[in-house]
Design an enzyme around this catalytic site. Structure first.
Site, PDB file in Angstrom:
ATOM      1  N   HIS A   1      -1.129  -6.004  -5.060  1.00  0.00           N
ATOM      2  CA  HIS A   1       0.025  -5.113  -4.985  1.00  0.00           C
ATOM      3  C   HIS A   1       1.313  -5.786  -4.545  1.00  0.00           C
ATOM      4  CE1 HIS A   1      -0.980  -5.025  -0.693  1.00  0.00           C
ATOM      5  NE2 HIS A   1       0.295  -4.755  -0.525  1.00  0.00           N
TER       6      HIS A   1
HETATM    7  C1  UD1 Z   1       4.376  -1.457   0.995  1.00  0.00           C
HETATM    8  C2  UD1 Z   1       4.644  -2.501   2.077  1.00  0.00           C
HETATM    9  C3  UD1 Z   1       3.536  -3.549   2.059  1.00  0.00           C
HETATM   10  C4  UD1 Z   1       2.153  -2.917   2.119  1.00  0.00           C
HETATM   11  C5  UD1 Z   1       2.044  -1.918   0.969  1.00  0.00           C
HETATM   12  C6  UD1 Z   1       0.680  -1.244   0.939  1.00  0.00           C
HETATM   13  C7  UD1 Z   1       7.040  -2.887   2.427  1.00  0.00           C
HETATM   14  C8  UD1 Z   1       8.141  -3.859   2.272  1.00  0.00           C
HETATM   15  N1  UD1 Z   1       5.884  -3.224   1.854  1.00  0.00           N
HETATM   16  O1  UD1 Z   1       4.528  -2.096  -0.251  1.00  0.00           O
HETATM   17  O2  UD1 Z   1       3.686  -4.399   3.194  1.00  0.00           O
HETATM   18  O3  UD1 Z   1       1.163  -3.900   2.014  1.00  0.00           O
HETATM   19  O4  UD1 Z   1       3.063  -0.934   1.135  1.00  0.00           O
HETATM   20  O5  UD1 Z   1       0.550  -0.451  -0.171  1.00  0.00           O
HETATM   21  O6  UD1 Z   1       7.198  -1.871   3.070  1.00  0.00           O
HETATM   22  N2  UD1 Z   1       4.623   4.061  -5.308  1.00  0.00           N
HETATM   23  C9  UD1 Z   1       4.074   5.194  -5.852  1.00  0.00           C
HETATM   24  N3  UD1 Z   1       3.498   6.093  -5.007  1.00  0.00           N
HETATM   25  C10 UD1 Z   1       3.447   5.920  -3.679  1.00  0.00           C
HETATM   26  C11 UD1 Z   1       4.026   4.754  -3.127  1.00  0.00           C
HETATM   27  C12 UD1 Z   1       4.597   3.835  -3.949  1.00  0.00           C
HETATM   28  O7  UD1 Z   1       4.078   5.386  -7.060  1.00  0.00           O
HETATM   29  O8  UD1 Z   1       2.889   6.779  -2.961  1.00  0.00           O
HETATM   30  C13 UD1 Z   1       5.216   3.051  -6.210  1.00  0.00           C
HETATM   31  C14 UD1 Z   1       6.668   3.257  -6.469  1.00  0.00           C
HETATM   32  O9  UD1 Z   1       6.900   2.959  -7.800  1.00  0.00           O
HETATM   33  C15 UD1 Z   1       7.329   2.208  -5.591  1.00  0.00           C
HETATM   34  C16 UD1 Z   1       6.308   1.099  -5.565  1.00  0.00           C
HETATM   35  O10 UD1 Z   1       5.054   1.775  -5.630  1.00  0.00           O
HETATM   36  O11 UD1 Z   1       8.556   1.799  -6.099  1.00  0.00           O
HETATM   37  C17 UD1 Z   1       6.376   0.254  -4.334  1.00  0.00           C
HETATM   38  O12 UD1 Z   1       6.273   1.046  -3.155  1.00  0.00           O
HETATM   39  P1  UD1 Z   1       6.922   0.559  -1.764  1.00  0.00           P
HETATM   40  O13 UD1 Z   1       6.547   1.507  -0.714  1.00  0.00           O
HETATM   41  O14 UD1 Z   1       8.344   0.228  -1.949  1.00  0.00           O
HETATM   42  O15 UD1 Z   1       6.219  -0.798  -1.436  1.00  0.00           O
HETATM   43  P2  UD1 Z   1       4.724  -1.257  -1.584  1.00  0.00           P
HETATM   44  O16 UD1 Z   1       4.683  -2.232  -2.680  1.00  0.00           O
HETATM   45  O17 UD1 Z   1       3.767  -0.118  -1.650  1.00  0.00           O
END
Ligand code: UD1
Length: 353
Positions: A201
């Site tokens: 991820h």
């Molecule tokens: C975040 C944390 C990371 C952790 C990870 C676990 C930061 C910088 N990173 O990364 O340290 O290991 O969570 O999962 O905070 N999205 C969905 N549904 C959700 C959540 C996210 O569709 O419920 C998608 C969205 O398109 C979003 C992308 O995932 O843009 C990334 O989500 P984000 O929370 O920005 O960071 P993670 O990559 O999940």
């Protein structure tokens, strides 16, 4: 003594499982503020339910944005929430954008900040998590370090006051989950000996098409060797691999923590870029192949349970098809009871202020 815990992303919910239980046992009053960074039921609700985390007092509903916008909106909402809660201390676990926002908002309001999982370093500032941890540690008043190495890394940055070596709260969560996994489940036994559990991820891997291609090629090869390759997909990774569906890899929805652990504990190996899973594999005695060039959990590598393969197709295939087992004693992250040690320390802080 009132604690506000700020969290919003999956790895923080896991840690909160142990912390909230320990606060309740120590008679501490906790209000949870959920930033809404993770909002899908499979990325959030499932963790609150199975880890029995108290319902959030406030849900800020921030959702997905660029990091500055996401962090900025969190800060704005946290201003109101923290003023209203008027806590004695704000606890921020981990290294996500929610961690940083919670720490910064509290510091700017003059509230004491406690960082759980302080002092970890990958020394790769290109990672958002590394920037979040460094910044959080530098505004924290209480720094709960999971390892001796983390204490040393903090000292190297001039942070010596407020540092407590408490061990790793994720160990408490693992023990709690294992106590609820009574006997092997059907998931455990089916193909366990040949199972390889994979999680991908990190932007480092998902947002670099060449790296992702090399990793997926390795999974395809492992599947072709007859291994049962299971890949629970993070939503972001799903959008990046649209159209990729090799018959040899089982691509499934993101899993709850207990379901994931039930697969990992009897697996032949795990392949991951997650920080938490590297440690869970270590405690469970399952070889880990890490899709990064460095790790903040260096002890897992030194003790022979973890290999850093970056995105090298052949190294991934080699690592998972002939996994190396490490030391028998795996105690780099202290004895169980870290969450209770943190609760006790917070209680003492409350009574001395
Ligand atoms: C975040 C944390 C990371 C952790 C990870 C676990 C930061 C910088 N990173 O990364 O340290 O290991 O969570 O999962 O905070 N999205 C969905 N549904 C959700 C959540 C996210 O569709 O419920 C998608 C969205 O398109 C979003 C992308 O995932 O843009 C990334 O989500 P984000 O929370 O920005 O960071 P993670 O990559 O999940």
């Amino acid at each position: 003594m009132r604690i506000v815990t700020v969290l919003g992303a999956r790895p923080q919910f896991v840690k909160a499982g142990a912390l909230s239980r320990a606060y309740a046992a120590a008679g501490l009053d906790e209000l949870i503020v959920h930033t809404g960074q993770h909002y899908d039921p499979g990325m959030s609700d499932v963790f609150f339910n199975e880890l029995e985390i108290p319902k959030p007092w406030r849900h800020l509903g921030i959702g997905s944005h660029s990091a500055p916008v996401q962090t900025g909106r969190m800060l704005q909402e946290l201003d109101d929430a923290l003023r209203e809660a008027a806590p004695d201390v704000v606890v921020v676990p981990g290294d996500t954008n929610s961690t940083l926002a919670g720490a910064l908002a509290a510091a700017q309001l003059g509230l004491p900040v406690a960082h759980v999982e302080a002092g970890l370093r990958s020394f790769n500032r290109a990672m958002p998590e590394e920037r979040n941890r460094v910044l959080t540690d530098h505004v924290a008043d209480a720094l709960y370090a999971p390892s001796q190495r983390a204490v040393q890394w903090l000292a190297a940055e001039g942070i010596v006051t407020g540092v407590e070596l408490v061990g790793d709260v994720m160990r408490d969560v693992l023990d709690w989950q294992l106590s609820r996994l009574v006997g092997p489940t059907s998931q455990d036994t089916v193909n366990a000996v040949d199972r390889v559990v994979v999680t991908i991820h990190r932007p480092l891997n998902t947002d670099n098409p060449e790296r992702l291609r090399r990793i997926l090629r390795a999974l395809d090869k492992l599947g072709a060797l007859g291994l049962d390759v299971v890949l629970p997909l993070h939503p972001r990774t799903r959008t990046r691999i649209e159209g990729w569906s090799p018959p040899t890899v089982r691509v499934v929805e993101p899993m709850g923590h207990r379901e994931l652990l039930s697969l990992v504990r009897t697996a032949r190996a795990v392949i991951t870029d997650s920080g938490g899973i590297q440690k869970e594999a270590y405690w469970l005695g399952v070889p880990c192949i890490t899709l990064r060039a460095e790790t903040e959990w260096v002890e897992t590598v030194e003790e022979g349970w973890n290999v850093l393969v970056d995105a090298d197709t052949d190294a991934i295939v080699r690592g998972a098809s002939s996994p190396a087992h490490g030391c028998v004693v795996r105690e780099a992250y202290g004895a169980p009871g870290s969450a209770a040690r943190i609760a006790q320390h917070l209680r003492n802080l409350g009574s001395s202020s």
